[in-house]
Design a protein around this motif. Structure first.
Motif, mmCIF file in Angstrom:
data_model
loop_
_atom_site.group_PDB
_atom_site.id
_atom_site.type_symbol
_atom_site.label_atom_id
_atom_site.label_comp_id
_atom_site.label_asym_id
_atom_site.label_seq_id
_atom_site.Cartn_x
_atom_site.Cartn_y
_atom_site.Cartn_z
ATOM 1 N N ALA A 81 0.822 -1.206 0.000
ATOM 2 C CA ALA A 81 0.000 0.000 0.000
ATOM 3 C C ALA A 81 0.862 1.264 0.000
ATOM 4 N N VAL A 142 -1.605 10.044 -5.575
ATOM 5 C CA VAL A 142 -1.757 8.774 -4.862
ATOM 6 C C VAL A 142 -2.206 7.682 -5.819
ATOM 7 N N ASP A 143 -1.376 6.654 -5.957
ATOM 8 C CA ASP A 143 -1.737 5.456 -6.722
ATOM 9 C C ASP A 143 -2.353 4.461 -5.740
ATOM 10 N N ALA A 144 -3.667 4.293 -5.842
ATOM 11 C CA ALA A 144 -4.407 3.482 -4.867
ATOM 12 C C ALA A 144 -4.517 2.012 -5.255
ATOM 13 N N VAL A 148 -4.533 2.202 0.183
ATOM 14 C CA VAL A 148 -4.174 3.546 0.646
ATOM 15 C C VAL A 148 -4.415 3.644 2.143
ATOM 16 N N CYS A 171 -11.657 12.088 0.924
ATOM 17 C CA CYS A 171 -10.879 10.852 0.958
ATOM 18 C C CYS A 171 -11.783 9.632 0.799
ATOM 19 N N PHE A 175 -10.917 7.234 -2.287
ATOM 20 C CA PHE A 175 -10.119 6.047 -1.952
ATOM 21 C C PHE A 175 -10.954 4.939 -1.318
ATOM 22 N N GLY A 178 -9.728 2.207 1.266
ATOM 23 C CA GLY A 178 -8.625 2.786 2.021
ATOM 24 C C GLY A 178 -8.977 2.973 3.478
#
Length: 269
Positions: A81, A142-144, A148, A171, A175, A178
């Protein structure tokens, strides 16, 4: 490490020096509750009169441990992650949590980022972004794909409520799957900090903390679209029998939810 003058840090940014000093002092004890040699080295590499902050205590180190516990639970399931550390200041969490696979994005203001890049070891899995966390454009970095984990340690209490909830809602939308970890303070402490200030020594008064939030208010987070679950992380065992017993009682009692300073985990669906 070279010695770098850190006296230019002021206001909320100066609290990064406070929490570093608290954590490093605890780590340097033979019976310290946290193992953090990087914090000791970092503190000693900064030119600053830490006595300015007054007496030290173990609470900051225990908070860091609580974040570590919650972070590892997610990273055990998502070992590749990306961890987004919002306004992490002079935290050394990357080196305590690094499993050799995680990626780390540290988002903070330029003076903090500069110190981190000058004094902390570099890694191709550790990136810095110099901007306010309230500028949500950091989310574009952000590469989820592999999960994440977002951390906000010692941050939200210094923000306004609308800004905090807007950030959490964004968020949750961006995400899914996440997780967010943040700590907060009860209302009485927030109110006191704004009216009279929390004076830690003759030379230092901590900044006001306008945002208060406790486990008694979790329904407010559950009402945000995209939030799947909310819960509190237990406080790690501190040094000393009296503290351990007292903390255990305070953090297990539902009647005391609105009086304690919780570490909160928010799961995004």
């Amino acid at each position: 490490m070279p010695v770098i003058d850190a006296r230019h840090l002021t206001a909320i940014s100066e609290t990064a020096l406070l929490t570093l000093h608290q954590r490093a002092t605890e780590a340097a004890r033979a019976d310290g509750v946290i193992d953090d040699p990087m914090a000791i080295a970092l503190r000693d590499s900064l030119g600053y009169d830490y006595h300015h902050f007054g007496r030290t205590h173990q609470a900051t180190a225990l908070r860091a441990l609580a974040f570590d516990i919650a972070s590892r639970r997610y990273l055990d399931m998502h070992p590749r992650a990306i961890v987004v550390a919002l306004a992490e200041g002079l935290q050394t969490s990357f080196w305590r949590l690094d499993n050799g696979q995680i990626n780390w994005l540290s988002v903070d203001l330029e003076p903090i980022v500069q110190l981190r890049q000058e004094l902390l070891p570099s890694s191709d899995r550790l990136q810095h972004l110099a901007q306010s966390v309230l500028d949500h454009s950091w989310m574009d970095r952000v590469d989820a794909t592999d999960g994440v984990l977002i951390t906000a340690e010692g941050l939200f209490q210094y923000l306004e409520r609308d800004a905090v909830f807007d950030l959490i809602a964004t968020c949750a939308e961006r995400f899914p799957g996440g997780r967010l970890i943040f700590d907060s303070v009860p209302r009485f402490l927030s109110t006191y900090s704004q009216r009279r200030g929390i004076r830690l020594s003759r030379q230092y008064t901590a900044p006001p903390m306008p945002f208060s939030f406790t486990a008694a208010q979790y329904d407010e987070l559950r009402a945000i679209p995209g939030v799947r679950g909310v819960y509190e992380i237990e406080m790690p065992t501190g040094r000393g029998i009296f503290l351990a017993r007292t903390a255990s009682f305070v953090y297990r009692s539902r009647r005391l939810e609105r009086f304690r300073a919780p570490t909160n985990v928010v799961e995004f669906g």
